[in-house]
Design an enzyme around this catalytic site. Structure first.
Site, PDB file in Angstrom:
ATOM      1  N   CYS A 170     -50.081  -8.441 -31.586  1.00 12.79           N
ATOM      2  CA  CYS A 170     -49.861  -7.539 -30.402  1.00 12.79           C
ATOM      3  C   CYS A 170     -48.653  -7.735 -29.730  1.00 12.79           C
ATOM      4  CB  CYS A 170     -51.056  -7.712 -29.438  1.00 12.79           C
ATOM      5  SG  CYS A 170     -51.161  -9.380 -28.832  1.00 12.79           S
ATOM      6  N   ASP A 196     -47.823 -10.122 -27.688  1.00  7.91           N
ATOM      7  CA  ASP A 196     -47.849 -10.899 -26.476  1.00  7.91           C
ATOM      8  C   ASP A 196     -47.612 -12.234 -26.588  1.00  7.91           C
ATOM      9  OD1 ASP A 196     -48.410  -8.364 -25.682  1.00  7.91           O
ATOM     10  OD2 ASP A 196     -50.643  -8.685 -25.180  1.00  7.91           O
ATOM     11  N   CYS A 242     -50.461  -8.509 -22.052  1.00  9.37           N
ATOM     12  CA  CYS A 242     -51.358  -7.414 -21.631  1.00  9.37           C
ATOM     13  C   CYS A 242     -51.936  -7.974 -20.338  1.00  9.37           C
ATOM     14  CB  CYS A 242     -52.409  -7.022 -22.611  1.00  9.37           C
ATOM     15  SG  CYS A 242     -53.620  -8.346 -22.927  1.00  9.37           S
ATOM     16  N   CYS A 249     -57.445 -12.229 -26.295  1.00 10.85           N
ATOM     17  CA  CYS A 249     -56.461 -12.690 -25.373  1.00 10.85           C
ATOM     18  C   CYS A 249     -56.745 -13.949 -24.581  1.00 10.85           C
ATOM     19  CB  CYS A 249     -56.413 -11.649 -23.999  1.00 10.85           C
ATOM     20  SG  CYS A 249     -56.452 -10.000 -25.004  1.00 10.85           S
TER      21      CYS A 249
HETATM   22 FE1  FES Z   1     -52.332  -9.166 -26.964  1.00  3.93          FE
HETATM   23 FE2  FES Z   1     -54.155  -9.179 -25.073  1.00  3.93          FE
HETATM   24  S1  FES Z   1     -53.626  -7.637 -26.301  1.00  3.93           S
HETATM   25  S2  FES Z   1     -53.048 -10.917 -25.756  1.00  3.93           S
END
Ligand code: FES
Length: 128
Positions: free
Chosen positions: A33, A35, A58, A102
């Site tokens: 993702c 992140d 996110c 997450c």
């Molecule tokens: Fe990547 Fe939440 S979608 S950590």
């Protein structure tokens, strides 16, 4: 749909920011993702006395990391290492299944931070 507790931690994250002279620093990111977060701790007598984080991620990651830092603050290193992603999800009152990773990202960042602290301590880089 996020519950009120998740929304609260997302819109008003606890323990966000820098921690100058941190005793341990950990980073972790998710290639899937994109992140990413950085976590800092200060330790006194094997207890986390302060913890902060900075994040590019996110809304759920912000909420899970905020909650995790609240849970870890004041705990011994061993107690903090035992916190699981499921503990964080439960403390937030639940997350959609596709968002539980997450919480695991937050947990891995904490583990990296604890490892960094232990490494610095074993190398005698600082007196804690
Ligand atoms: Fe990547 Fe939440 S979608 S950590």
């Amino acid at each position: 749909m996020d519950n009120e507790k998740v929304k609260d931690h997302f819109t008003n994250p606890r323990n966000i920011g820098d921690l100058p002279d941190a005793h341990g620093v950990g980073t972790h990111g998710d290639e899937g993702c994109g992140d990413y977060l950085v976590m800092y701790i200060k330790v006194n007598r094997d207890r986390i006395v302060d913890i902060k984080f900075k994040i590019y991620g996110c809304s759920t990651l912000i909420a899970t990391t905020s909650m995790l830092t609240e849970m870890a603050k004041g705990k011994t290193l061993r107690e903090a290492a035992r916190i699981t992603g499921e503990d964080v999800v439960n403390a937030l009152g639940g997350l959609p299944k596709d968002k539980t990773h997450c919480a695991n990202l937050s947990i891995t960042a904490l583990h990296m931070t604890l490892q960094d602290y232990k490494k610095r301590k074993s190398l005698g880089w600082a007196r804690f």
